[in-house]
Write an enzyme that holds these catalytic residues in place. Structure first.
Site, PDB file in Angstrom:
ATOM      1  N   LYS A  88       0.811  -1.218   0.000  1.00 37.50           N
ATOM      2  CA  LYS A  88       0.000   0.000   0.000  1.00 37.50           C
ATOM      3  C   LYS A  88       0.846   1.270   0.000  1.00 37.50           C
ATOM      4  O   LYS A  88       0.585   2.204  -0.758  1.00 37.50           O
ATOM      5  CB  LYS A  88      -0.922  -0.013   1.219  1.00 37.50           C
ATOM      6  CG  LYS A  88      -2.105  -0.968   1.107  1.00 37.50           C
ATOM      7  CD  LYS A  88      -3.054  -0.749   2.267  1.00 37.50           C
ATOM      8  CE  LYS A  88      -4.380  -1.476   2.076  1.00 37.50           C
ATOM      9  NZ  LYS A  88      -4.276  -2.918   2.103  1.00 37.50           N
ATOM     10  N   GLY A 136      -8.309  -6.729   3.370  1.00 37.31           N
ATOM     11  CA  GLY A 136      -9.446  -7.378   4.028  1.00 37.31           C
ATOM     12  C   GLY A 136      -9.718  -6.869   5.432  1.00 37.31           C
ATOM     13  O   GLY A 136     -10.320  -7.566   6.244  1.00 37.31           O
ATOM     14  N   GLY A 137      -9.238  -5.652   5.724  1.00 37.94           N
ATOM     15  CA  GLY A 137      -9.498  -5.073   7.044  1.00 37.94           C
ATOM     16  C   GLY A 137      -8.551  -5.525   8.127  1.00 37.94           C
ATOM     17  O   GLY A 137      -8.629  -5.064   9.269  1.00 37.94           O
ATOM     18  N   HIS A 180     -17.260   3.238  -1.086  1.00 33.34           N
ATOM     19  CA  HIS A 180     -16.198   2.483  -1.748  1.00 33.34           C
ATOM     20  C   HIS A 180     -16.611   2.323  -3.216  1.00 33.34           C
ATOM     21  O   HIS A 180     -17.516   1.570  -3.532  1.00 33.34           O
ATOM     22  CB  HIS A 180     -16.073   1.119  -1.051  1.00 33.34           C
ATOM     23  CG  HIS A 180     -15.047   0.209  -1.646  1.00 33.34           C
ATOM     24  ND1 HIS A 180     -14.162  -0.505  -0.876  1.00 33.34           N
ATOM     25  CD2 HIS A 180     -14.741  -0.113  -2.925  1.00 33.34           C
ATOM     26  CE1 HIS A 180     -13.371  -1.224  -1.667  1.00 33.34           C
ATOM     27  NE2 HIS A 180     -13.719  -1.003  -2.914  1.00 33.34           N
ATOM     28  N   HIS A 207     -15.283  -5.594   6.474  1.00 37.35           N
ATOM     29  CA  HIS A 207     -14.418  -5.129   5.371  1.00 37.35           C
ATOM     30  C   HIS A 207     -14.401  -6.075   4.184  1.00 37.35           C
ATOM     31  O   HIS A 207     -13.494  -6.038   3.363  1.00 37.35           O
ATOM     32  CB  HIS A 207     -12.986  -4.867   5.865  1.00 37.35           C
ATOM     33  CG  HIS A 207     -12.941  -3.882   6.990  1.00 37.35           C
ATOM     34  ND1 HIS A 207     -13.170  -2.543   6.811  1.00 37.35           N
ATOM     35  CD2 HIS A 207     -12.739  -4.056   8.324  1.00 37.35           C
ATOM     36  CE1 HIS A 207     -13.088  -1.923   7.982  1.00 37.35           C
ATOM     37  NE2 HIS A 207     -12.839  -2.815   8.914  1.00 37.35           N
ATOM     38  N   ARG A 269      -6.038  -7.995 -10.720  1.00 36.74           N
ATOM     39  CA  ARG A 269      -6.655  -9.238 -11.197  1.00 36.74           C
ATOM     40  C   ARG A 269      -8.095  -8.936 -11.572  1.00 36.74           C
ATOM     41  O   ARG A 269      -8.564  -7.814 -11.406  1.00 36.74           O
ATOM     42  CB  ARG A 269      -6.636 -10.299 -10.092  1.00 36.74           C
ATOM     43  CG  ARG A 269      -7.275  -9.793  -8.809  1.00 36.74           C
ATOM     44  CD  ARG A 269      -7.343 -10.845  -7.735  1.00 36.74           C
ATOM     45  NE  ARG A 269      -7.689 -10.286  -6.438  1.00 36.74           N
ATOM     46  CZ  ARG A 269      -8.898  -9.986  -6.021  1.00 36.74           C
ATOM     47  NH1 ARG A 269      -9.945 -10.193  -6.811  1.00 36.74           N
ATOM     48  NH2 ARG A 269      -9.118  -9.489  -4.829  1.00 36.74           N
TER      49      ARG A 269
END
Length: 388
Positions: A88, A136-137, A180, A207, A269
């Protein structure tokens, strides 16, 4: 040609293929995550290319390199693009350089506690601490006051170390009233890159996305086009090829009016929710993946991309609602899926089912408990909602 684990010998994907090769035990770490076994199976059967699906090794640059070294085409982006977007903090530095909007925060390499605490003061509270290698949180903490920062940082680092083997973090201002919204991008090997509308994936649990729709309701056209242009810039900044999704967080007013958008991450992906994009654009994204991987140019220019109607996808899981929606395992004694057809033509149902299981199959503890994806298309959002 399919690969399968010992738990999946009778699975629907095995029955659907001409040939199938067992690559190991039920645990994913002994089968679907063993890249070298997948490569061996491909070579043994004379396959030319590997489609990595949605999970497991689909965003693993080392697996993409393994395929290339074995003379196989990996149906996805170059490993360098995956690597650049995989962390990230690193991806945010790249996006900043490409002029893609970012949430105000700190994505630096200096990771000592004092520097992070000072950066938190600069950003201001409330803020988020996020694991740089996370998803995924996991490895994410909301902090509302300076007094809570040190404990939240320590807890976040512990979770990041155990989940991802990497305890580096980044800090971001907490976006209030967020949505989102993600943009589907597609690039070929000839320097062309398109964006194919957007999806709203704000309806989540822990999430994880549960319901997704396209287009995003109430998104101003000017913001939609700005997000599309930013997504293409993001893909081009890393030399992207194939299908990808650029995820944005959209800051809204209390009444839900979109105000600003910020880059969150890129999924390198095909996404689980890609059918809603297919439904409104009429484009088969998997066919495009195969064409691009074979070296063909994209079949459309940006001004030829059209959208029609509205589509909503619901993920259907085997779960125990009474136990906090924890996964449920066992045999699917009864599975009655609605009849489904292609979208949109007169007299057709506007319903699509994507499922990897059949009645009598077992939901095992080894993999995701998703049974199917139910996608409804209709001319308007309200009609699509009722159809769903």
């Amino acid at each position: 040609m399919a690969v399968y684990s010992e738990a999946d010998g009778q699975a629907a994907h095995v029955a659907a293929c001409d040939e199938a090769v067992c690559i190991g035990a039920a645990e994913a770490a002994q089968s679907y995550l063993r890249g070298e076994r997948i490569v061996q199976a491909a070579r043994a059967t004379g396959a030319q290319a590997v489609h990595p699906g949605y999970g497991f090794l689909s965003e693993n640059p080392d697996f993409a390199r393994q395929c290339a070294q074995a003379g196989l085409v990996f149906i996805g982006p170059p490993p360098e693009a995956m690597q650049a977007m995989g962390l990230k903090a690193e991806s945010k530095r790249l996006m900043q350089a490409a002029g893609v909007p970012l949430v105000p925060g700190y994505h630096g390499a200096e990771q000592d506690d004092a520097r992070l605490a000072a950066e938190a003061e600069r950003i201001g509270y409330p803020l988020l601490i996020k694991a740089s290698a996370g998803g995924g949180g996991k490895g994410m903490r909301e902090v509302h006051a300076a007094a809570d920062f040190a404990a939240a940082l320590a807890s976040c680092r512990r979770e990041a170390r155990s989940s991802f083997g990497n305890d580096a973090v980044l800090l971001e201002r907490l976006v209030r009233h967020p949505r989102h919204i993600e943009i589907q991008v597609f690039a070929d090997m000839h320097g062309h890159c398109l964006w194919l509308a957007e999806r709203d994936c704000s309806m989540q649990r822990r999430h994880q996305k549960v319901v997704e729709e396209a287009p995003a309701p109430g998104l101003p056209q000017a913001m939609r086009e700005a997000m599309g242009a930013a997504a293409v810039a993001a893909a081009q900044a890393v030399g992207y090829v194939g299908a990808g999704t650029v995820e944005f967080i959209v800051e809204c007013t209390e009444s839900g009016v979109p105000q600003n958008f910020y880059f969150m991450e890129m999924n390198t992906r095909l996404q689980v929710e890609h059918p809603v994009t297919e439904a409104i654009t009429g484009i088969d994204l998997v066919a495009w993946q195969l064409r691009v991987a074979a070296g063909e140019p994209l079949p459309l220019a940006q001004d030829e991309v059209r959208t029609s109607g509205h589509a909503i996808e619901a993920r259907i899981y085997a779960e125990h609602p009474e136990a906090g929606f924890l996964p449920s395992t066992g045999v699917l004694e009864r599975l009655a899926l609605p009849l489904h057809t292609a979208f949109g033509a007169a007299g057709e149902s506007g319903i699509r089912i994507d499922s990897g299981v059949r009645e009598g199959d077992a939901i095992t503890p080894y993999y995701d408990p998703m049974i199917a994806k139910l996608i409804a298309w209709a001319p308007t959002r309200e009609q699509a909602r009722l159809r769903l």
